[in-house]
Design an enzyme around this catalytic site. Structure first.
Site, PDB file in Angstrom:
ATOM      1  N   GLY A 208      -4.416   7.587  -8.161  1.00 55.32           N
ATOM      2  CA  GLY A 208      -3.058   7.560  -8.555  1.00 55.32           C
ATOM      3  C   GLY A 208      -2.809   6.203  -8.842  1.00 55.32           C
ATOM      4  O   GLY A 208      -3.415   5.425  -9.081  1.00 55.32           O
ATOM      5  N   ASN A 209      -1.367   5.663  -8.930  1.00 53.90           N
ATOM      6  CA  ASN A 209      -0.996   4.381  -8.969  1.00 53.90           C
ATOM      7  C   ASN A 209       0.289   4.317  -8.321  1.00 53.90           C
ATOM      8  O   ASN A 209       0.793   5.268  -7.382  1.00 53.90           O
ATOM      9  CB  ASN A 209      -0.747   4.106 -10.490  1.00 53.90           C
ATOM     10  CG  ASN A 209       0.126   4.884 -10.899  1.00 53.90           C
ATOM     11  OD1 ASN A 209       1.250   5.163 -10.818  1.00 53.90           O
ATOM     12  ND2 ASN A 209      -0.292   5.866 -12.226  1.00 53.90           N
TER      13      ASN A 209
END
Ligand code: PMT
Length: 694
Positions: A208-209
């Protein structure tokens, strides 16, 4: 604005709880439905009976109704409401809300709330300034809640400082401002992607980020506020839907986001892609948790769809596609490459090299880049950045519509070719966007409105200018401006433009807020600004028609007269008869008075028989002008106090001096005699005619 809105009002145990009664009353007066939820401590400060009587609904406070045993569903309240207000919010409740301590119905309702939440703190000044309160407020803000800052003043402790709950009237204003729907994007469908995507590695891990979704949610809220029909495709974020009018689709992975976007885009006018989409996903997703081994491990990745590029390929004429570029180096160069590669109309660049920009924080610093150039903005809150981005989008959508509908657009307002300039240099330091928006709105209003049923070809439009100077401006949208208005007509066979009308209006007071639609309804003059503009437009059109054919403009001059007569009741400056003969009332009242009919007749004689003839027959043309000035003198003798005769000589002075530069001494003497009698204050100018020996 609040009519029909469903509001949950959370009241906590503060001395300011008494203000909740007024808040309920004001909300109900605005037409809102109010459900009060109280903490147990709040009941020590104001009785539930008071609030239930005012709201017309039983107040909720406990999880269960002790008589019936029924459950008070905070989940249902969360779905029912269009907004929740917590006012007053004590330090204790702020802490519980920030930390998720759901030990009363108010906090559980807050945590189930799908609608925007407004929080108005109230406490003693030391408690308000305490780092824990400051941190809790910051945390609540970061969750997307709207904090209505406490005001300064005398507190319950008799100390004075910041901590007073904002007055109910101001809370209502904030709420109204939030629900204020502009019409600028009304009828437009806009797709927005926001937040991160999660790409599963196994049931417990993902790629993810750091995207929080704040930027995209702020853009969605801004579009909705401007009247757009918004579809928000959100990755996994913990933000409430920022506006009740938004349709939200929650997704997790890039492929889910892509599917939702591809489905929505064809029926949209624009898409703003602010999501931080993972470019890669694990080629294989393990169905059970991958066990730790002492060995290292490799995950094979495969490319995710590029949503922006996919939409860019199917983008049709009239649709607008906006992307974001999150860069760490060679920012502008990379952003421009993305602009082209993804077929975007413009791209919003934010760089992680800028402090306070990019992921998670509440601020951003962006540069909007398109194929024509770029606009750089300073660090601002994401809500403010959203306004800038949506303003670009909105302008682009208008341009695209104009390009697609050239004939339809020009078939509308055709009478005037007006330039509008709004000079706000005297009130520097204010929010400048409002001035640009007002200038654009005025230009659109004057040029696009159909003022007559006549047909004007492009080259027949009346050239005119409306130059406003803002003398004062207040944040509630109150303006006081002066206005120089003038209109000209080209003189046949020359490049010279002759003034038909020119007047400086000393004061126009009006209210304008960003996104207000400028409208004029002839029999309902409730907007002083558009009433003034309509007055000048009809005066200009009427005088222009008078100059085309003797007394030709009566229909529109009578409209201007009607506006003046009706507007006198408004009591605004500039309209009223009597006090001063230099005002809007005098101009049109004189001009339409029977005694000044010679002036109306001179318009035709002066312009058509005079100026238009001069290029082929200078003596004949000048003779017609002398005759028309005799008409002016007759009107002056019949009504010496009339303002318009003087005004005419004032704005025509240079032209008249020029017309009589070459003529016999007798002609000069006769015309100077006439002019000096009508307007002796310009004697030095009239002397130039005599002295001019050309
Ligand atoms: O959510 P916040 O915490 O408020 O943070 C905001 C933000 C930093 C995420 C936002 O301002 C932002 O920059 N979003 C774009 C982030 C990004 O992925 O940039 P990019 O340069 O990698 O992508 C360029 C454009 O292509 C973006 O519009 C992106 O949405 C789009 N894209 C990228 C990859 C992909 N597979 N599909 C896409 O549509």
């Amino acid at each position: 604005m609040l009519k029909g809105k469903k509001i949950v009002l959370g009241v906590t145990g503060s001395i300011a709880a008494y203000k909740a009664a007024l808040l309920v009353r004001l909300l109900v007066k605005e037409g809102a439905e109010v459900q009060v939820v109280m903490t147990p401590a709040a009941k020590e400060f104001i009785t539930p009976l008071t609030l239930s009587t005012l709201s017309g609904r039983p107040v909720l406070s406990e999880f269960f109704n002790s008589d019936s045993g029924s459950w008070h569903s905070h989940v249902e309240l969360g779905l029912w409401a269009d907004a929740m207000i917590v006012a007053p919010a004590t330090a204790s409740t702020l802490g519980k809300m920030a930390a998720g301590v759901a030990d009363n119905l108010l906090v559980t309702t807050y945590m189930s709330m799908k609608a925007p939440v407004f929080v108005a703190p109230a406490m003693d000044l030391d408690m308000y300034a305490h780092p824990s309160t400051v941190k809790n407020i910051a945390t609540l803000k970061s969750y997307g809640n709207h904090i209505i800052e406490a005001a300064a003043g005398e507190l319950a402790s008799h100390l004075s400082g910041k901590g007073r709950m904002e007055e109910p009237e101001n809370i209502i204003k904030v709420l109204k401002g939030f629900f204020l729907t502009g019409s600028e994007l009304s009828g437009k469908r806009i797709l927005i992607t926001a937040g991160p995507t999660y790409e599963k590695i196994d049931p417990v891990r993902f790629i993810g980020n750091y995207s929080s979704g704040k930027m995209g949610f702020a853009i969605a809220a801004e579009c909705a506020r401007r009247g757009a029909d918004v579809t928000l495709v959100a990755g996994p974020v913990s933000l409430p839907t920022p506006h009740p009018a938004i349709r939200r689709i929650d997704v997790e992975s890039a492929r889910e986001m892509c599917d939702a976007a591809v489905e929505a885009f064809p029926s949209c006018d624009a898409a703003v892609l602010s999501a931080a989409v993972a470019d890669y996903r694990p080629a294989v997703q393990a169905s059970s948790k991958i066990k730790r081994t002492s060995e290292g491990m490799t995950i094979d990745l495969e490319a995710n769809p590029d949503i922006a590029a996919t939409l860019g390929k199917t983008k049709r004429e009239g649709q607008c596609l906006v992307g974001f570029a999150l860069e760490t180096n060679n920012a502008e160069e990379n952003a421009r490459l993305k602009l082209d590669k993804k077929n975007l109309d413009f791209i919003v660049l934010n760089s992680l090299e800028d402090k306070g920009a990019g992921f998670s924080c509440d601020t951003n610093k962006v540069t909007v880049i398109d194929r024509e150039g770029k606009s750089e903005y300073p660090l601002k809150s994401k809500a403010e950045v959203a306004k800038d981005v949506v303003a670009h989008l909105s302008r682009l959508l208008v341009m695209l519509v104009m390009l697609l509908l050239p004939s339809a657009a020009s078939a509308e307002g055709e009478e005037l070719n007006a330039t509008v300039n709004l000079n706000a240099s005297k009130v520097q330091g204010s929010n400048t966007e409002v001035f640009t928006m007002l200038q654009d709105a005025l230009s659109e209003f004057i040029n696009s409105r159909k003022w007559t049923s006549n047909t004007y070809e492009e080259n027949e439009r009346i050239m005119c200018s409306f130059n406003f100077v803002v003398n004062s401006y207040a944040n509630d949208g109150s303006f006081d401006c002066s206005l120089m208005v003038q209109a000209t007509r080209p003189v046949f066979g020359s490049s010279y433009n002759s003034l038909l009308f020119k007047y400086e209006d000393a004061s126009i007071k009006f209210k304008y807020q960003p996104y207000d639609r400028l409208e004029f309804v002839e029999d309902n003059l409730d907007n002083n600004l558009t009433a003034v503009i309509a007055f000048y437009v009809y005066t200009i059109i009427g005088m222009d028609l008078d100059s085309m054919g003797e007394l030709g403009g009566s229909e529109f001059l009578n409209k201007a007269l009607t506006i003046v007569n009706n507007a006198q009741n408004l009591g605004d400056a500039g309209w009223r008869a009597g006090s001063n003969n230099n005002n809007r009332y005098s101009i049109i009242d004189d001009y339409m008075n029977g005694a000044l009919e010679p002036v109306r007749k001179l318009m035709y004689k002066y312009h058509r028989l005079g100026l238009d003839t001069m290029f082929k027959d200078a003596d004949g043309g000048r003779k017609a002008i002398t005759e028309s000035l005799s008409l002016l003198k007759k009107a002056y003798e019949d009504r010496p106090m009339a303002y318009f005769t003087k005004l005419f000589t004032e704005y025509k002075v240079d032209e008249i001096v020029n017309v009589y530069s070459k003529c016999t001494a007798d002609e000069k003497r006769d015309v100077v005699k006439i002019l000096s009698e009508i307007n002796p204050s310009l004697s030095s100018e009239w002397d130039k005619i005599t002295k001019n020996n050309n």
